[in-house]
Scaffold this active site. Structure first.
Site, PDB file in Angstrom:
ATOM      1  CG  HIS A 163      -5.116  37.071  15.622  1.00 32.07           C
ATOM      2  ND1 HIS A 163      -5.038  35.773  16.040  1.00 32.07           N
ATOM      3  CD2 HIS A 163      -4.537  37.078  14.397  1.00 32.07           C
ATOM      4  CE1 HIS A 163      -4.433  35.032  15.126  1.00 32.07           C
ATOM      5  NE2 HIS A 163      -4.134  35.798  14.129  1.00 32.07           N
ATOM      6  CD  GLU A 267      -7.602  35.798  13.366  1.00 32.41           C
ATOM      7  OE1 GLU A 267      -7.182  36.793  12.728  1.00 32.41           O
ATOM      8  OE2 GLU A 267      -7.133  34.655  13.220  1.00 32.41           O
TER       9      GLU A 267
HETATM   10  O1  TA6 Z   1      -5.203  35.169  11.462  1.00 34.98           O
HETATM   11  C1  TA6 Z   1      -4.588  34.191  10.689  1.00 34.98           C
HETATM   12  C2  TA6 Z   1      -3.170  34.623  10.389  1.00 34.98           C
HETATM   13  O2  TA6 Z   1      -3.141  35.743   9.537  1.00 34.98           O
HETATM   14  C3  TA6 Z   1      -2.439  33.423   9.815  1.00 34.98           C
HETATM   15  O3  TA6 Z   1      -2.126  33.606   8.452  1.00 34.98           O
HETATM   16  C4  TA6 Z   1      -1.215  33.296  10.715  1.00 34.98           C
HETATM   17  O4  TA6 Z   1      -0.156  34.026  10.186  1.00 34.98           O
HETATM   18  C5  TA6 Z   1      -1.760  33.881  12.011  1.00 34.98           C
HETATM   19  O5  TA6 Z   1      -2.499  35.006  11.590  1.00 34.98           O
HETATM   20  C6  TA6 Z   1      -0.743  34.176  13.067  1.00 34.98           C
HETATM   21  O6  TA6 Z   1       0.057  35.261  12.699  1.00 34.98           O
HETATM   22  P1  TA6 Z   1       1.303  35.621  13.671  1.00 34.98           P
HETATM   23  O7  TA6 Z   1       1.976  36.787  13.040  1.00 34.98           O
HETATM   24  O8  TA6 Z   1       0.702  35.957  15.013  1.00 34.98           O
HETATM   25  O9  TA6 Z   1       2.113  34.366  13.750  1.00 34.98           O
END
Ligand code: TA6
Length: 298
Positions: A163, A267
């Site tokens: 991510h 990601e």
């Molecule tokens: O990668 C995008 C995502 O899935 C968004 O929907 C947002 O939730 C982000 O990840 C961050 O997630 P987190 O659990 O790290 O706040």
């Protein structure tokens, strides 16, 4: 396995690598080499910093990030595993799985022939054994191997994502090429499958998209920082692009209200229909590679 700063320092005497107590008591491996500088927390095997020599820092980290056992770090490269987003059936389970909020074991550390340092970390989650190799040099090469135990009761499916939070000069001025021909799940509002746009991704509001059936490199063009960041990958069929914009940033306690213009996530993933199924004893290897170059003409 004891992994104190002292223990790690004595077990891994590698030039350009040292171990320090980070915030929240999290142990941090710090790389300072002619090829690149950077850092990896054993917590979550979390690459938190990467700066190839001659370049500005490539990864973004929130000023408001938590650094605590059991809590995710907001920035760098969290590892999402064995699910992406909310748990499919248990809303009390942590978002994006448990890999990013537990301590991993450092297995090997060595110099890279081209300069920089290679770290290999491992952990086991459910009946999976994970090994993560971080090659921190002029290029940042990440390799995530997942193996299902041979004595597992049957096949199992998992989701995974690296991510990656990238630092940008101004989200309003960047573009991301490479996804022009990919359909995507638009997660802003209700989740909708949308057709390919035929254009680079640009940002004029919250973007939360899972691009499907794509093996393409993504190239982030940043006219403010005067650079391109290429994210290439293998054995990944999904790419997630995310910027929370104003309202969502304000709702996240570990994300500064004014930080959204300075970051974007690209990601490298296998999620949704691209979840990976393994038979007992089988393994799957996904890689991502980040490199920085001159800003090319449009
Ligand atoms: O990668 C995008 C995502 O899935 C968004 O929907 C947002 O939730 C982000 O990840 C961050 O997630 P987190 O659990 O790290 O706040």
């Amino acid at each position: 396995m004891l992994q104190s700063v002292e223990d790690l320092t004595s077990r891994f005497p590698v030039a350009g690598l040292r171990f320090v107590p980070g915030p929240g008591g999290l142990v941090k491996a710090v790389v300072e080499s002619p090829a690149a500088c950077g850092a990896v927390y054993l917590h979550g095997a979390h690459v938190s910093e990467w700066q190839p020599s001659g370049q500005a820092p490539v990864l973004w980290m929130s000023e408001a990030s938590q650094f605590a056992p059991g809590k995710p770090i907001r920035g760098g490269i969290p590892i999402c595993f064995p699910w992406f987003g909310g748990h499919p059936t248990d809303s009390t389970s942590p978002a994006h799985g448990v890999a990013r909020i537990r301590e991993w074991e450092l297995v090997t550390a060595e110099l890279l022939p081209a300069g920089g340092v290679r770290l290999e970390l491992r952990t086991s989650i459910e009946q999976y054994e994970l090994r993560y190799r971080v090659d921190m040099g002029r290029v940042l090469d990440l390799t995530l191997e997942v193996r299902l135990a041979a004595d597992a009761g049957g096949s199992m499916r998992f989701e995974e994502a690296l991510h990656t939070y990238l630092a940008v000069g101004d989200i309003l001025q960047v573009s991301i090429a490479g996804l022009e021909s990919a359909r995507f799940l638009d997660k802003v509002g209700s989740v909708q499958l949308r057709p390919a746009t035929g254009e680079p991704v640009r940002f004029t509001g919250e973007v939360d998209r899972v691009y499907l059936d794509t093996t393409a490199d993504c190239v982030l063009r940043d006219p403010v920082l005067q650079r391109e960041v290429r994210v290439s990958k293998s054995r990944s069929l999904a790419t997630v692009i995310w910027n929370p914009w104003i309202a969502k940033s304000a709702r996240m306690p570990d994300f500064g209200d004014q930080e959204w213009p300075g970051m974007v996530c690209i990601e490298t993933a296998n999620v949704a229909d691209h979840a990976v199924e393994l038979l007992p004893g089988q393994s799957h290897v996904m890689t991502a590679s980040l490199s920085v170059g001159e800003l090319s003409e449009n």
